[in-house]
Design a protein around this motif. Structure first.
Motif, PDB file in Angstrom:
ATOM      1  N   THR A  52      47.667 -14.031 -36.433  1.00 40.45           N
ATOM      2  CA  THR A  52      46.545 -13.873 -35.515  1.00 40.45           C
ATOM      3  C   THR A  52      47.039 -14.072 -34.091  1.00 40.45           C
ATOM      4  O   THR A  52      47.594 -15.127 -33.758  1.00 40.45           O
ATOM      5  CB  THR A  52      45.431 -14.885 -35.820  1.00 40.45           C
ATOM      6  OG1 THR A  52      44.946 -14.661 -37.147  1.00 40.45           O
ATOM      7  CG2 THR A  52      44.272 -14.719 -34.835  1.00 40.45           C
ATOM      8  N   CYS A  53      46.868 -13.051 -33.251  1.00 39.58           N
ATOM      9  CA  CYS A  53      47.300 -13.101 -31.859  1.00 39.58           C
ATOM     10  C   CYS A  53      46.161 -12.626 -30.971  1.00 39.58           C
ATOM     11  O   CYS A  53      45.629 -11.524 -31.165  1.00 39.58           O
ATOM     12  CB  CYS A  53      48.516 -12.200 -31.637  1.00 39.58           C
ATOM     13  SG  CYS A  53      49.912 -12.552 -32.722  1.00 39.58           S
ATOM     14  N   ASN A  54      45.769 -13.469 -30.020  1.00 34.28           N
ATOM     15  CA  ASN A  54      44.705 -13.108 -29.085  1.00 34.28           C
ATOM     16  C   ASN A  54      43.444 -12.658 -29.814  1.00 34.28           C
ATOM     17  O   ASN A  54      42.753 -11.731 -29.406  1.00 34.28           O
ATOM     18  CB  ASN A  54      45.176 -12.006 -28.133  1.00 34.28           C
ATOM     19  CG  ASN A  54      46.325 -12.459 -27.259  1.00 34.28           C
ATOM     20  OD1 ASN A  54      46.270 -13.528 -26.665  1.00 34.28           O
ATOM     21  ND2 ASN A  54      47.371 -11.666 -27.207  1.00 34.28           N
ATOM     22  N   GLY A  55      43.137 -13.306 -30.924  1.00 33.53           N
ATOM     23  CA  GLY A  55      41.881 -13.066 -31.614  1.00 33.53           C
ATOM     24  C   GLY A  55      41.878 -11.928 -32.605  1.00 33.53           C
ATOM     25  O   GLY A  55      40.823 -11.637 -33.194  1.00 33.53           O
ATOM     26  N   VAL A  56      43.008 -11.259 -32.837  1.00 32.66           N
ATOM     27  CA  VAL A  56      43.052 -10.172 -33.811  1.00 32.66           C
ATOM     28  C   VAL A  56      44.358 -10.234 -34.602  1.00 32.66           C
ATOM     29  O   VAL A  56      45.340 -10.825 -34.167  1.00 32.66           O
ATOM     30  CB  VAL A  56      42.939  -8.783 -33.135  1.00 32.66           C
ATOM     31  CG1 VAL A  56      41.572  -8.591 -32.504  1.00 32.66           C
ATOM     32  CG2 VAL A  56      44.050  -8.584 -32.108  1.00 32.66           C
ATOM     33  N   ILE A  57      44.348  -9.616 -35.787  1.00 30.85           N
ATOM     34  CA  ILE A  57      45.550  -9.418 -36.588  1.00 30.85           C
ATOM     35  C   ILE A  57      45.855  -7.923 -36.569  1.00 30.85           C
ATOM     36  O   ILE A  57      44.962  -7.097 -36.744  1.00 30.85           O
ATOM     37  CB  ILE A  57      45.337  -9.887 -38.043  1.00 30.85           C
ATOM     38  CG1 ILE A  57      45.001 -11.378 -38.083  1.00 30.85           C
ATOM     39  CG2 ILE A  57      46.569  -9.607 -38.899  1.00 30.85           C
ATOM     40  CD1 ILE A  57      44.547 -11.870 -39.440  1.00 30.85           C
TER      41      ILE A  57
END
Length: 311
Positions: free
Chosen positions: A98-103
């Motif tokens: 998960t990066c910056n709220g998304v995968i």
């Protein structure tokens, strides 16, 4: 750095969902707002990764020291290939982090279509998004994105150097323009366009380095995203006043100014950041205000909602 757009997502979804009166799914504007927020966050994150990669690989960046810190990129591996004058950066996302709220899972390729180093005003990167599956880790909803964006550097400098405090008392901005084809799990697909300008500024006072991120648009009518939602209904999102947030200890990336408007058919949500409980703008760069105030209109009906930053 993406707390700005994530806050907009939260505000839009909470407000539209709680104010809607219809029961038909086509009138559930919270779905449209959530889709817009998730995909906008992913577009921001992908553009950030492309800029960070180009800003650190010396064949793109204009620097001489080469790679600085691969940790700037999240959940992705990088390959720099091609020949002199025709270099290509390929980013491959792992589908689990998960990066910056998304995968994200899939690939993005980056080329320098201007021939100008990315640390120079006027440089242009072409970013091709290839079957990029974007998953919201909270709802587990997913989309597949294909498209091409161009990133145009509007000032000299590198974004990641400002963010990490290496270049102080400076501003770096870029414009992101492009189109995306969004494929939903039910087999439908929609076309979206984006035209968004983002800037990162450093201001040092004493021993404190304040980093400010601002989101705006240079497009006609201030519309930074337009398209058709999963129900086949057209929508627009406009940034009528630039939205800014910073790392000030009192605000910690809570937007202190700015206005965004999300429209679906004849329904509109206007989000004003940095207000008091009554919707009066009180936010500053050091006192971010109490929260954000949303006015929702549906035909002749109007509703209001205040969301505090402590939520």
């Amino acid at each position: 750095m993406l707390a700005l757009s994530l806050t907009f997502a939260l505000g839009a979804v909470i407000t539209l969902n709680s104010c809607k009166k219809e029961t038909s799914s086509a009138y559930d504007d919270s779905v449209s707002a959530q889709d817009n927020a998730t995909i906008s966050n992913a577009a921001n994150a992908t553009a950030d990764d492309a800029a960070a990669a180009a800003g650190q690989v010396k064949s793109f960046s204009g620097k001489t020291e080469g790679w600085w810190n691969s940790a700037v990129l999240c959940g992705v591996s990088l390959v720099d290939s091609g020949t002199a004058g025709n270099r290509v950066i390929t980013l491959t996302y792992d589908g689990t982090t998960t990066c910056n709220g998304v995968i994200r899972q899939g690939t993005v390729t980056i080329t320098n279509s201007s021939g100008i180093p990315w640390n120079t005003s006027g440089s242009v990167l072409t970013v091709n998004i290839n079957n990029l599956v974007i998953t919201d880790p909270v709802t587990l909803g997913s989309f597949t994105v294909n498209g091409t964006h161009t990133l145009t550097k509007e000032t000299n400098g590198l974004e990641w150097r400002v963010i990490y405090g290496l270049d102080q008392n400076t501003t770096v901005s870029r414009r992101n323009q492009g189109s995306m084809e969004i494929s939903f799990p039910n087999g439908t697909s929609r076309s979206w366009t984006v035209d968004r300008t983002r800037s990162w500024s450093s201001a040092v006072s004493g021993n404190v380095n304040t980093i400010t991120v601002t989101v705006s648009t240079e497009a006609a009518n201030n519309i930074d995203v337009t398209g058709t939602n999963r129900f086949g209904i057209g929508f627009t999102t406009a940034i009528t006043t630039p939205i800014s947030a910073n790392n000030n200890a009192s605000c910690t990336w809570k937007p202190y100014t700015g206005t965004a408007i999300h429209k679906v058919a004849n329904r509109t949500a206007t989000i004003q950041y940095g207000t008091d409980f009554n919707g009066n703008h009180i936010g500053t760069a050091t006192t971010c205000g109490d929260g954000y105030y949303i006015t929702y209109t549906n035909g002749n009906r109007t509703a209001y909602k205040f969301v505090g930053y402590w939520h």
